[in-house]
Motif scaffolding. Structure first.
Motif, PDB file in Angstrom:
ATOM      1  N   VAL A 317       0.815  -1.201   0.000  1.00 57.15           N
ATOM      2  CA  VAL A 317       0.000   0.000   0.000  1.00 57.15           C
ATOM      3  C   VAL A 317       0.852   1.256   0.000  1.00 57.15           C
ATOM      4  CG1 VAL A 317      -2.029  -1.041   1.037  1.00 57.15           C
ATOM      5  CG2 VAL A 317      -0.219  -0.171   2.511  1.00 57.15           C
ATOM      6  N   ASP A 318       2.122   1.143   0.359  1.00 59.36           N
ATOM      7  CA  ASP A 318       2.994   2.314   0.350  1.00 59.36           C
ATOM      8  C   ASP A 318       3.236   2.832  -1.059  1.00 59.36           C
ATOM      9  OD1 ASP A 318       4.530   0.466   2.812  1.00 59.36           O
ATOM     10  OD2 ASP A 318       3.686   2.438   3.230  1.00 59.36           O
ATOM     11  N   ARG A 319       3.270   1.893  -2.022  1.00 60.28           N
ATOM     12  CA  ARG A 319       3.509   2.279  -3.406  1.00 60.28           C
ATOM     13  C   ARG A 319       2.777   1.297  -4.310  1.00 60.28           C
ATOM     14  NH1 ARG A 319       9.554   2.839  -5.679  1.00 60.28           N
ATOM     15  NH2 ARG A 319       9.518   0.616  -5.188  1.00 60.28           N
ATOM     16  N   ILE A 320       1.579   1.661  -4.692  1.00 63.34           N
ATOM     17  CA  ILE A 320       0.730   0.769  -5.471  1.00 63.34           C
ATOM     18  C   ILE A 320       0.983   0.989  -6.965  1.00 63.34           C
ATOM     19  CG2 ILE A 320      -1.645   0.134  -6.032  1.00 63.34           C
ATOM     20  CD1 ILE A 320      -2.417   1.054  -3.232  1.00 63.34           C
ATOM     21  N   ARG A 321       1.339  -0.076  -7.653  1.00 63.04           N
ATOM     22  CA  ARG A 321       1.535  -0.024  -9.097  1.00 63.04           C
ATOM     23  C   ARG A 321       0.299  -0.593  -9.783  1.00 63.04           C
ATOM     24  NH1 ARG A 321       6.729  -1.904  -7.223  1.00 63.04           N
ATOM     25  NH2 ARG A 321       8.400  -0.415  -7.693  1.00 63.04           N
ATOM     26  N   VAL A 322      -0.182   0.119 -10.780  1.00 60.53           N
ATOM     27  CA  VAL A 322      -1.386  -0.316 -11.484  1.00 60.53           C
ATOM     28  C   VAL A 322      -1.186  -1.703 -12.076  1.00 60.53           C
ATOM     29  CG1 VAL A 322      -2.880   0.153 -13.464  1.00 60.53           C
ATOM     30  CG2 VAL A 322      -2.141   2.032 -12.002  1.00 60.53           C
ATOM     31  N   GLU A 323      -0.029  -1.927 -12.685  1.00 60.83           N
ATOM     32  CA  GLU A 323       0.221  -3.204 -13.363  1.00 60.83           C
ATOM     33  C   GLU A 323       0.190  -4.375 -12.381  1.00 60.83           C
ATOM     34  OE1 GLU A 323       2.340   0.163 -15.435  1.00 60.83           O
ATOM     35  OE2 GLU A 323       2.214  -0.588 -13.373  1.00 60.83           O
ATOM     36  N   THR A 324       0.787  -4.175 -11.212  1.00 59.70           N
ATOM     37  CA  THR A 324       0.796  -5.232 -10.198  1.00 59.70           C
ATOM     38  C   THR A 324      -0.615  -5.542  -9.732  1.00 59.70           C
ATOM     39  OG1 THR A 324       2.961  -4.435  -9.459  1.00 59.70           O
ATOM     40  CG2 THR A 324       1.792  -5.942  -7.999  1.00 59.70           C
ATOM     41  N   LEU A 325      -1.404  -4.500  -9.523  1.00 64.03           N
ATOM     42  CA  LEU A 325      -2.786  -4.665  -9.080  1.00 64.03           C
ATOM     43  C   LEU A 325      -3.613  -5.392 -10.136  1.00 64.03           C
ATOM     44  CD1 LEU A 325      -4.641  -4.008  -6.699  1.00 64.03           C
ATOM     45  CD2 LEU A 325      -5.213  -1.856  -7.829  1.00 64.03           C
ATOM     46  N   LEU A 326      -3.442  -5.029 -11.408  1.00 65.99           N
ATOM     47  CA  LEU A 326      -4.159  -5.692 -12.494  1.00 65.99           C
ATOM     48  C   LEU A 326      -3.873  -7.190 -12.522  1.00 65.99           C
ATOM     49  CD1 LEU A 326      -3.664  -3.073 -15.347  1.00 65.99           C
ATOM     50  CD2 LEU A 326      -5.884  -3.922 -14.577  1.00 65.99           C
ATOM     51  N   PHE A 327      -2.601  -7.535 -12.308  1.00 64.91           N
ATOM     52  CA  PHE A 327      -2.210  -8.941 -12.365  1.00 64.91           C
ATOM     53  C   PHE A 327      -2.693  -9.720 -11.151  1.00 64.91           C
ATOM     54  CE2 PHE A 327       1.128 -12.059 -11.056  1.00 64.91           C
ATOM     55  CZ  PHE A 327       0.770 -13.057 -11.966  1.00 64.91           C
ATOM     56  N   GLN A 328      -2.394  -9.222  -9.964  1.00 63.54           N
ATOM     57  CA  GLN A 328      -2.716  -9.991  -8.771  1.00 63.54           C
ATOM     58  C   GLN A 328      -4.216 -10.079  -8.520  1.00 63.54           C
ATOM     59  OE1 GLN A 328      -0.319  -8.862  -5.401  1.00 63.54           O
ATOM     60  NE2 GLN A 328       1.589  -9.142  -6.521  1.00 63.54           N
ATOM     61  N   ALA A 329      -4.975  -9.097  -8.976  1.00 62.42           N
ATOM     62  CA  ALA A 329      -6.430  -9.137  -8.797  1.00 62.42           C
ATOM     63  C   ALA A 329      -7.116 -10.026  -9.823  1.00 62.42           C
ATOM     64  CB  ALA A 329      -7.013  -7.728  -8.869  1.00 62.42           C
ATOM     65  N   GLY A 330      -6.379 -10.467 -10.864  1.00 61.72           N
ATOM     66  CA  GLY A 330      -6.942 -11.399 -11.831  1.00 61.72           C
ATOM     67  C   GLY A 330      -7.443 -10.783 -13.115  1.00 61.72           C
ATOM     68  N   TYR A 331      -7.230  -9.476 -13.303  1.00 59.82           N
ATOM     69  CA  TYR A 331      -7.679  -8.829 -14.534  1.00 59.82           C
ATOM     70  C   TYR A 331      -6.686  -9.035 -15.675  1.00 59.82           C
ATOM     71  CZ  TYR A 331     -10.902  -6.656 -11.287  1.00 59.82           C
ATOM     72  OH  TYR A 331     -11.864  -6.463 -10.324  1.00 59.82           O
ATOM     73  N   LEU A 332      -5.466  -9.368 -15.343  1.00 65.13           N
ATOM     74  CA  LEU A 332      -4.463  -9.754 -16.325  1.00 65.13           C
ATOM     75  C   LEU A 332      -3.837 -11.064 -15.881  1.00 65.13           C
ATOM     76  CD1 LEU A 332      -2.549  -6.401 -17.071  1.00 65.13           C
ATOM     77  CD2 LEU A 332      -4.343  -7.471 -18.446  1.00 65.13           C
TER      78      LEU A 332
END
Length: 517
Positions: A317-332
């Motif tokens: 949460v200190d540094r949220i990257r969009v790409e990481t979030l897309l992948f880990q959440a299952g959208y990519l």
């Protein structure tokens, strides 16, 4: 066709008749983990992917509940004469909105552990009581303890939009999980699941023996259905159905191994017999959409991302990257992996399937265009225009749409000021409508902005902003770079579509279409 209620025990099944069950046997993975002599394991997978189901499978196996495994792999590959005490911690149910609610949840978990195992607490703090529980349970049963922690990160992710609160919750959870390091001598096996892959420093400080199996090819199909499992276990359910369309809609998730289906989608599809975004509709990607908008992210670039291990592996949460979030959440998901240098990996990410691609772009489009009613009507007209190859209608659809956006919207949003905004509108509309599209489609002469495929036609789009380029440069680039040659032998009719915008005029200024002979 009768609806198929979903039954959950220690393995995955759906039911059509009271005495007919469909089993997808994942119990061999339990043995694989124990072959390593026990230990500490962590698994990251998107929501509703069967993580909790596998945790329950582990729980019943360690409790020596052989009756749950009749006919499954583990029935004849497990020591059913030895049972271990199990501590099961889950943050999966409910949403915690504050530190106070987290404290109540932790206290409830500790009370459940106390009641299940008949122990009493003498300590006061949460982490001290957790340690006390492990020690007393190990002594009571004369066996080392199995600890299963499900959805370890959900309290953080539920509050991800509130950074300060998310960090405070993270520190509280870190205090709880830190107990595992000091309790090592009393532990037989530890298994932790979640959506995100926080760094060990963030949440598991000192737990150096924690094995992350999230990207282990041998565990790639631990959660989800493979194509073979789908076609063998559910063979009778697939009769008369379009298997290729089912694959396009729901298959495609990969973690350096064989691609899998989301079980949640498949079970509901067999129940309802219609293509819907079952998995996507269970979550709201509002925070993700907000990040995309705030960072002026080029939406077509989501189609093919190339990331290093550092972006794939860690989330915080200190540094949220969009790409990481897309992948880990299952959208990519991982399309492929390159290892050009020893110890250095690059991952190509892509949408896993049509459900995610269409649904996510529809959400993004809702944010970009504001007028949802106009968007819905335009989708229907757009589909018809592509189907009938009526490109004048296509131009009019987008021109009317851009003209309908209130001027006040532009004053409140900076999105129209960046060049990718208008191209993103086109891309999101096409993706939301379910067309096969490719962004940044590579050729030996360069990259097409967007290529669209429908039945026997291929449309190659080039977008330009007049304030940044000369009038007519979009069509000139399409011709000069001969993008069409990539699909010349495909048997499709190929159209070059050049679209030029004016940021000042906030609309399409030039729209040219030429059919390649």
């Amino acid at each position: 066709m009768k609806k198929l209620p979903v039954g959950i025990q220690s393995f995955e099944k759906i039911r059509e008749q009271p005495d007919q069950f469909y089993y997808v046997d994942k119990t061999s993975f339990v043995e694989k983990l124990l072959e390593q002599g026990g230990g500490y394991f962590f698994l990251s997978r998107p929501r509703r992917f069967g993580k909790s189901l596998f945790v329950d499978t582990l729980r019943q196996a360690f409790l020596a509940k052989k009756e749950y495994f009749q006919g499954l792999y583990l029935e004849n590959n497990w020591d059913w004469n030895r049972a271990y005490p199990v501590i099961h911690v889950s943050f999966g149910s409910g949403v915690l909105h504050s530190l106070e609610e987290l404290a109540i949840k932790m206290e409830s978990i500790l009370m459940d552990i106390r009641n299940e195992h008949g122990i009493d607490y003498e300590k006061l703090s949460v982490n001290d009581r957790f340690m006390e529980a492990i020690v007393k349970i190990a002594r009571k049963y004369g066996q080392k303890v199995v600890v299963l922690i499900d959805e370890y990160d959900k309290p953080i992710l539920d509050n991800i939009a509130n950074k300060s609160l998310a960090i405070e919750i993270r520190e509280k959870l870190k205090n709880l999980y830190s107990v595992l390091k000091d309790a090592d001598v009393h532990l037989k096996f530890v298994f932790i699941t979640g959506v995100s892959r926080f760094s060990k420093v963030s949440l598991f400080s000192g737990l150096n023996n924690l094995q992350d199996i999230s990207m282990n090819p041998a565990c790639a199909t631990l959660c989800g259905y493979t194509q073979k499992e789908l076609e063998t276990v559910f063979a009778d359910q697939l009769e008369g159905l379009d298997k290729e369309r089912i694959r396009q809609w729901y298959n495609g998730y990969a973690w350096l191994g064989e691609k899998v289906y989301n079980p949640f989608d498949i079970l509901l599809y067999f129940s309802e017999r219609q293509f819907r975004s079952f998995w996507f509709e269970t979550g709201t990607p509002s925070f993700l959409i907000t990040l995309l908008m705030e960072r002026h992210y080029s939406i077509p670039s989501i189609e093919q991302l190339y990331l290093g291990e550092e972006l794939i592996d860690s989330f915080d949460v200190d540094r949220i990257r969009v790409e990481t979030l897309l992948f880990q959440a299952g959208y990519l998901t991982i399309e492929r992996m390159d290892e050009k240098m020893v110890g250095r990996r690059t991952y190509q990410l892509a949408y896993p399937n049509m459900e995610v691609k269409s649904s996510l772009n529809r959400w993004i489009l809702n944010e970009l265009v504001e007028d949802v009613v106009a968007k819905s009507a335009n989708e229907t007209r757009l589909i018809r225009a592509i189907q009938t190859q009526s490109f004048n209608d296509l131009r009019d659809i987008f021109h009317r749409f851009f003209a309908s956006i209130p001027h006040d919207w532009y004053r409140k949003n900076e999105l129209s000021g960046y060049e990718g905004y208008y191209a993103s509108i086109f891309y999101c509309y096409f993706a939301a409508c379910g067309f096969e599209i490719r962004a940044e489609d590579a050729t030996n002469h360069g990259r097409m902005d967007v290529s669209l495929f429908y039945e026997d036609i291929c449309c190659i789009f080039e977008f330009k902003v007049l304030e940044n380029s000369k009038e007519g440069s979009a069509m000139a680039q399409l011709k000069d770079r001969k993008y069409h040659e990539k699909y010349q032998d495909s048997g499709r009719k190929i159209y070059l579509v050049a679209v030029e915008f004016s940021k000042k005029g906030r609309n399409i200024e030039k729209f040219e279409v030429e059919k390649v002979s």
